[in-house]
Design a protein around this motif. Structure first.
Motif, PDB file in Angstrom:
ATOM      1  N   ALA A   1      -2.188  11.885   4.591  1.00 46.08           N
ATOM      2  CA  ALA A   1      -3.617  12.040   4.590  1.00 46.08           C
ATOM      3  C   ALA A   1      -4.320  10.695   4.390  1.00 46.08           C
ATOM      4  CB  ALA A   1      -4.039  13.012   3.499  1.00 46.08           C
ATOM      5  N   PHE A   2      -3.952   9.977   3.308  1.00 42.63           N
ATOM      6  CA  PHE A   2      -4.571   8.683   3.010  1.00 42.63           C
ATOM      7  C   PHE A   2      -3.495   7.598   2.932  1.00 42.63           C
ATOM      8  CE2 PHE A   2      -7.432  11.891   1.352  1.00 42.63           C
ATOM      9  CZ  PHE A   2      -8.642  11.488   1.879  1.00 42.63           C
ATOM     10  N   LEU A   3      -2.431   7.788   3.639  1.00 39.99           N
ATOM     11  CA  LEU A   3      -1.285   6.889   3.658  1.00 39.99           C
ATOM     12  C   LEU A   3      -1.726   5.441   3.844  1.00 39.99           C
ATOM     13  CD1 LEU A   3       1.920   6.965   3.862  1.00 39.99           C
ATOM     14  CD2 LEU A   3       1.570   6.907   6.311  1.00 39.99           C
ATOM     15  N   CYS A   4      -1.332   4.578   2.904  1.00 38.69           N
ATOM     16  CA  CYS A   4      -1.600   3.138   2.961  1.00 38.69           C
ATOM     17  C   CYS A   4      -3.079   2.783   3.045  1.00 38.69           C
ATOM     18  CB  CYS A   4      -0.835   2.496   4.109  1.00 38.69           C
ATOM     19  SG  CYS A   4       0.954   2.606   3.947  1.00 38.69           S
ATOM     20  N   CYS A   5      -3.926   3.598   2.468  1.00 37.87           N
ATOM     21  CA  CYS A   5      -5.371   3.323   2.440  1.00 37.87           C
ATOM     22  C   CYS A   5      -5.627   2.389   1.256  1.00 37.87           C
ATOM     23  CB  CYS A   5      -6.156   4.618   2.310  1.00 37.87           C
ATOM     24  SG  CYS A   5      -7.926   4.396   2.435  1.00 37.87           S
ATOM     25  N   SER A   6      -5.482   1.114   1.468  1.00 42.01           N
ATOM     26  CA  SER A   6      -5.499   0.139   0.377  1.00 42.01           C
ATOM     27  C   SER A   6      -6.865  -0.057  -0.274  1.00 42.01           C
ATOM     28  CB  SER A   6      -4.975  -1.207   0.865  1.00 42.01           C
ATOM     29  OG  SER A   6      -5.788  -1.692   1.906  1.00 42.01           O
ATOM     30  N   SER A   7      -7.946   0.428   0.328  1.00 44.69           N
ATOM     31  CA  SER A   7      -9.268   0.275  -0.279  1.00 44.69           C
ATOM     32  C   SER A   7      -9.690   1.503  -1.097  1.00 44.69           C
ATOM     33  CB  SER A   7     -10.310  -0.005   0.800  1.00 44.69           C
ATOM     34  OG  SER A   7     -10.390   1.088   1.698  1.00 44.69           O
ATOM     35  N   LEU A   8      -8.925   2.572  -1.067  1.00 49.07           N
ATOM     36  CA  LEU A   8      -9.248   3.787  -1.819  1.00 49.07           C
ATOM     37  C   LEU A   8      -9.072   3.535  -3.312  1.00 49.07           C
ATOM     38  CD1 LEU A   8      -9.986   6.811  -1.530  1.00 49.07           C
ATOM     39  CD2 LEU A   8      -7.536   7.285  -1.496  1.00 49.07           C
ATOM     40  N   ALA A   9     -10.152   3.648  -4.094  1.00 49.30           N
ATOM     41  CA  ALA A   9     -10.109   3.316  -5.520  1.00 49.30           C
ATOM     42  C   ALA A   9     -10.170   4.531  -6.436  1.00 49.30           C
ATOM     43  CB  ALA A   9     -11.254   2.374  -5.874  1.00 49.30           C
ATOM     44  N   SER A  10     -10.744   5.633  -5.967  1.00 51.70           N
ATOM     45  CA  SER A  10     -10.942   6.802  -6.823  1.00 51.70           C
ATOM     46  C   SER A  10     -10.743   8.081  -6.016  1.00 51.70           C
ATOM     47  CB  SER A  10     -12.347   6.769  -7.417  1.00 51.70           C
ATOM     48  OG  SER A  10     -12.579   7.906  -8.216  1.00 51.70           O
TER      49      SER A  10
END
Length: 181
Positions: A1-10
């Motif tokens: 779903a959010f695999l390797c989403c490096s900017s996701l903080a919360s």
């Protein structure tokens, strides 16, 4: 779903979600804040693998299954709170990767817990403080084995009608605090 989403903080997992899938937040290296809804029953394999900014974790009592390597590589993880209904089954870091166990400094044990299982916190070398509520009647063998930095252990054992503390109703099994200071 959010695999390797490096900017996701919360992330806040809403009540409509019952399962966090395999690899759901894999290598979301900036993920620092995580709220898991009490509707979640399953955390999949590698779900939070490599979330190296995640410093604390609260697992609700609804979670009955945590997949392999779910929190592997969470190198900043220092605090784990586990809300448990059945006592020993999920109150354990046994089988968690050593890099997670080595960083945990505090563990919150809720009043709903009645027993701490064998080897539950074995190898949590950074664990400095552990508070055990009065509801706990048994501490398993080697529960805190190799917790080399355990400096504060608070065991609440009040008995009816008295503010005094009693350890009489607490079973502490062999080696429960072996290799601790």
């Amino acid at each position: 779903a959010f695999l390797c989403c490096s900017s996701l903080a919360s992330v806040t997992i809403p009540s409509s979600v019952t399962r966090i899938g395999d690899y759901a937040f894999y290598k979301c290296s900036s993920l620092a804040s995580l709220q898991i809804s009490s509707s979640v029953t399953t955390i999949g394999e590698y779900a939070f693998y490599g979330c190296s900014s995640l410093a604390s974790l609260a697992i609700p009592s609804s979670v009955t299954s945590i997949g392999g390597s779910a929190f592997y590589g969470c190198s900043a993880l220092a605090s784990v709170a586990v809300d448990i209904l059945d006592g020993t089954a999920r109150l354990s870091l046994k089988g968690w990767p050593l890099n997670v166990k080595a960083n945990v400094k505090s563990i919150s044990i809720p009043d709903s817990v009645t027993a701490i299982g064998d080897d539950a916190f074995d190898g949590c070398s950074a664990l400095a403080s552990l508070t055990i509520p009065a509801s706990v009647t048994s501490i398993g063998a080697r529960a805190c084995n190799n917790c080399a930095n355990l400096a504060t252990l608070v065991v609440f054992r009040p008995y009816a009608g008295s503010p005094a503390v009693s350890l009489a109703a607490l079973a502490v099994h062999a080696g429960a605090f072996q290799n601790c200071p």
